[in-house]
Design an enzyme around this catalytic site. Sequence first.
Site, PDB file in Angstrom:
ATOM      1  N   ARG A 167       0.817  -1.239   0.000  1.00  0.00           N
ATOM      2  CA  ARG A 167       0.000   0.000   0.000  1.00  0.00           C
ATOM      3  C   ARG A 167       0.840   1.274   0.000  1.00  0.00           C
ATOM      4  NH1 ARG A 167      -2.600  -3.609  -1.022  1.00  0.00           N
ATOM      5  NH2 ARG A 167      -4.526  -4.351  -0.053  1.00  0.00           N
ATOM      6  N   SER A 216     -11.143  -0.059   3.000  1.00  0.00           N
ATOM      7  CA  SER A 216     -10.425  -0.307   4.257  1.00  0.00           C
ATOM      8  C   SER A 216      -9.871   0.987   4.825  1.00  0.00           C
ATOM      9  CB  SER A 216      -9.275  -1.292   4.024  1.00  0.00           C
ATOM     10  OG  SER A 216      -9.807  -2.551   3.669  1.00  0.00           O
ATOM     11  N   GLU A 311      -5.024   3.543   5.837  1.00  0.00           N
ATOM     12  CA  GLU A 311      -4.900   3.303   4.383  1.00  0.00           C
ATOM     13  C   GLU A 311      -5.658   4.429   3.669  1.00  0.00           C
ATOM     14  OE1 GLU A 311      -5.458  -0.774   3.151  1.00  0.00           O
ATOM     15  OE2 GLU A 311      -6.453  -0.120   1.319  1.00  0.00           O
TER      16      GLU A 311
END
Length: 317
Positions: A167, A216, A311
């Site tokens: 990520r 998320s 995130e």
Amino acid sequence: MSSSVQLKIRKNIPLAPLTTFKIGGSAKFFIEVKTKSELKEAIAFAKKNKENIYIIGGGSNLLVNDSGVNGLVIKLSNNSVKISKNALSAGAGAKLADALKAAAEKGLAGLEWTAGIPRATIGGAVRGNAGAFGKSMDENVNNVEIYDLKKNKFIKLTRAECRFKYRESIFKEKEDYLIWEVKLELKKDLPEKIKNRIMDNLKLRKSTPGFPSAGSVFKNLSLAEIKKANPELAEKLIQTGVVKRGAVGAGLIIDKTLDLKGKTIGKAKISEEHGNFIVNTGGASADDVVTLISYIKQQARDNLGIELQEEIQYLGF
Ligand SMILES: Cc1cc2nc3c(=O)[nH]c(=O)nc-3n(C[C@H](O)[C@H](O)[C@H](O)COP(=O)(O)OP(=O)(O)OC[C@H]3O[C@@H](n4cnc5c(N)ncnc54)[C@H](O)[C@@H]3O)c2cc1C
């Protein structure tokens, strides 16, 4: 004859409808750009007027400040998807779903894990190195054409230069790098097999919460970091068989270990379906979401010694 494009910069444009969360204020200035010359003109406008530049893709990983964004918000609409042999080139504004469809139709595999991610663009997915089911965007990236806001020019970065991690990418480090076009390398496979994998992944995807969300909220945790912070918890997680590919879902910690499912602040709520989703139950403010995020992080820190990392991306904070 002037080569300048007619800029369609608009003022006070509400951003909430451009996000999956449906939260946040307005952009002071807003423009959609489709071509390189439009992009350059938009940037020149911002620089001349000393306005900060912000980029919005599909708005599916974004929390926009309640007081809006004080600057020029650029939405990239360069959404072409071209295929040549095993290579797929897509404008940063192209939808992941369109890239997946085009690839699958040509018998090109590699993007099946993206099935069911709503509204995301190629640009947003590359910046955040989006992923699911153990796969991620970086695996297929060959190169990325960016506009360097400092040097005022387009340049190409190789996959190695993109510095992809879980990520993460160079684009999160360097705010002056604007992703313009992405070239992906895919693999030939039978269309039937690709279709089956897409269907399997859609089934595996947890039922999407019935309320608006931004996917998320937190990154998953590596078992190594949990072990370091809380060996006892790490052992428990191993015993219960929830460690997958060396990582533990943040949702699982929030839901099962911290027992926070359903926790509500204002109109923002931890989803009943997915512990790592915060949902907007109707009229939630960015402030509600930020307060809930802080609460979750504090609970994880105080009760487990674990540091959760967002995130989700913030715009205008
Ligand atoms: C129901 C749901 C399910 C999801 N499932 C997943 C999943 O399985 N896996 C996953 O990884 N994510 C998932 N997401 C989150 C999200 O879809 C991804 O993170 C997606 O890649 C974000 O892309 P976007 O175009 O919407 O970016 P945005 O949300 O618009 O932007 C995200 C960030 O990228 C920046 N940005 C966008 N485009 C550019 C560009 N061209 N150049 C530079 N910066 C740019 C923005 O400024 C912002 O900081 C999900 C979201 C939802 C709502």
